[in-house]
Design an enzyme around this catalytic site. Structure first.
Site, PDB file in Angstrom:
ATOM      1  N   GLY A  69       0.831  -1.195   0.000  1.00 49.79           N
ATOM      2  CA  GLY A  69       0.000   0.000   0.000  1.00 49.79           C
ATOM      3  C   GLY A  69       0.869   1.250   0.000  1.00 49.79           C
ATOM      4  O   GLY A  69       2.056   1.202   0.337  1.00 49.79           O
ATOM      5  N   GLY A 117       0.232  -5.278   0.554  1.00 50.34           N
ATOM      6  CA  GLY A 117      -0.944  -5.178  -0.310  1.00 50.34           C
ATOM      7  C   GLY A 117      -0.779  -5.862  -1.651  1.00 50.34           C
ATOM      8  O   GLY A 117      -1.764  -6.268  -2.268  1.00 50.34           O
ATOM      9  N   GLU A 140       5.240  -6.068   7.693  1.00 56.96           N
ATOM     10  CA  GLU A 140       4.564  -5.017   8.459  1.00 56.96           C
ATOM     11  C   GLU A 140       5.163  -4.742   9.837  1.00 56.96           C
ATOM     12  O   GLU A 140       5.116  -3.610  10.327  1.00 56.96           O
ATOM     13  CB  GLU A 140       3.075  -5.354   8.606  1.00 56.96           C
ATOM     14  CG  GLU A 140       2.257  -5.108   7.341  1.00 56.96           C
ATOM     15  CD  GLU A 140       2.427  -6.175   6.280  1.00 56.96           C
ATOM     16  OE1 GLU A 140       1.925  -5.980   5.167  1.00 56.96           O
ATOM     17  OE2 GLU A 140       3.088  -7.206   6.550  1.00 56.96           O
ATOM     18  N   ASP A 148      -1.899  -7.607   6.990  1.00 56.04           N
ATOM     19  CA  ASP A 148      -3.331  -7.456   6.712  1.00 56.04           C
ATOM     20  C   ASP A 148      -3.627  -8.016   5.324  1.00 56.04           C
ATOM     21  O   ASP A 148      -2.958  -8.929   4.890  1.00 56.04           O
ATOM     22  CB  ASP A 148      -3.779  -5.997   6.898  1.00 56.04           C
ATOM     23  CG  ASP A 148      -3.206  -5.044   5.860  1.00 56.04           C
ATOM     24  OD1 ASP A 148      -2.142  -5.346   5.273  1.00 56.04           O
ATOM     25  OD2 ASP A 148      -3.810  -3.975   5.626  1.00 56.04           O
TER      26      ASP A 148
END
Length: 352
Positions: A69, A117, A140, A148
């Site tokens: 992301g 992502g 992360e 995620d």
């Protein structure tokens, strides 16, 4: 049909192939809100289009499919106390769910960098192709966040505790490692990808990939499984680190890696992986949304992005600073209900 209006993601029809090209090569195709919205919209259209038999997602440029992301945008949103990141994640997780349930073969070229992502727009697909250039993972914990985009569920399903090791260390994994973990299906040499993309225009996905797939190299992660399974079997992060140190060698190096990550992120990641076992993807995404919004409100996510991406001093000041200082009650708070802010993907999926 030519390229779509948005230049950051391109949509083309080639024969019976719907081609998605993530088109921010200068940012290794990092995902932003407009790209995710455009993909949601176009994939929904192609799902109902009988002239499209297969969808392919790939990245522009030669550096990778997607580096994750757009965390600089997330950082700016945090500084201004905005809600754009929560909205972005809500759409992104809907996209992950759509990909996992896609009614047609969804082929992902996981070439080069495929992080965070990028895993979300590839590893939930039905035909996942890695190469000798693949460097994938969920890094992360390095930036004070937690895996995620369904990453907690994917890694929880990996053989033994190898997914726990990948999640806590944030390690970059090879294509062979991705196959071993269950994040990918086929190994194709990178120089064969253009020919494979062309074959997908007229052949079935199965036949096209079958022509180009080769045996993968050995997975380094698979070779480390014995000590990984032994050390990561514990439910306590401090106990895992102690076990890694006692084993020594590669295991001790993993302990060193974990100890420089955000202590809060490490403990919340471990708890996320344990809680997600046996859940559906939508239930996992709902849990990740809860955890993600708590990360937005805490200090470490902002500090991690600052240290890694903004100031680039690589010297984050985590709060709390050690694993011992992160208490069970702190971790529990990350999983509490968001009440009227819940994402609710699981309820939506159950209603279909």
């Amino acid at each position: 049909m030519g390229a779509a209006e948005t230049e950051e993601v391109l949509f083309e029809r080639r024969g019976h192939l719907g081609l998605v090209t993530l088109n921010r090569p200068q940012a290794v195709n990092a995902l932003n809100a407009s790209m995710v919205k455009a993909m949601l919209q176009q994939l929904a259209v192609w799902a109902d289009d009988d002239t499209i038999a297969t969808v392919l997602v790939r990245g522009a440029g030669d550096r990778g499919l997607c580096a994750g992301g757009d965390i600089v945008a997330i950082y700016k949103d945090m500084l201004h106390g905005g809600s754009r990141t929560a909205d972005f994640w809500a759409d992104e997780y809907r996209l992950n769910s759509l990909i996992s349930r896609y009614p047609k073969p969804y082929v992902a070229f996981m070439d080069g960098l495929v992080l965070g992502g990028g895993v979300g727009v590839s590893a939930h697909g039905s035909v996942r192709v890695v190469t000798e250039r693949t460097r994938t993972g969920m890094p992360e914990t390095t930036i004070g966040f937690v895996p995620d985009v369904g990453g907690t569920l994917l890694l929880s399903r990996a053989p033994g505790e190898t997914g726990t090791h990948a999640a806590l260390t944030g390690a970059h994994l090879s294509g062979a490692d991705a196959l071993f973990l269950g994040l990918a299906d086929y190994f194709v040499p990178s120089d064969s990808l253009p020919a494979l993309a062309e074959a997908l225009e007229s052949s079935t996905a199965e036949a096209a990939v079958g022509r180009f797939a080769q045996g993968a190299p050995d997975s380094a992660l698979a070779a480390q499984r014995q000590w990984i399974d032994a050390a990561y079997a514990h439910h306590d992060a401090e106990e895992i680190v102690r076990s890694l140190r006692a084993i020594g060698g590669e295991a001790a190096a993993a302990a060193d890696t974990i100890e420089v990550k955000s202590p809060t992120s490490v403990k919340v990641t471990l708890e996320s992986l344990r809680r997600v076992r046996g859940l559906s993807l939508e239930e996992a995404l709902d849990q990740e949304y809860r955890v993600g919004l708590r990360c937005l409100a805490g200090p470490d996510f902002r500090e991690g992005i600052r240290a890694q991406v903004v100031d680039k001093d690589r010297n984050p000041q985590w709060k709390p600073a050690t694993l011992a200082d992160v208490h069970e009650s702190d971790v529990e708070g990350y999983f509490a209900s968001l009440e009227d802010r819940e994402l609710g993907l699981a309820a939506l999926a159950a209603g279909h």
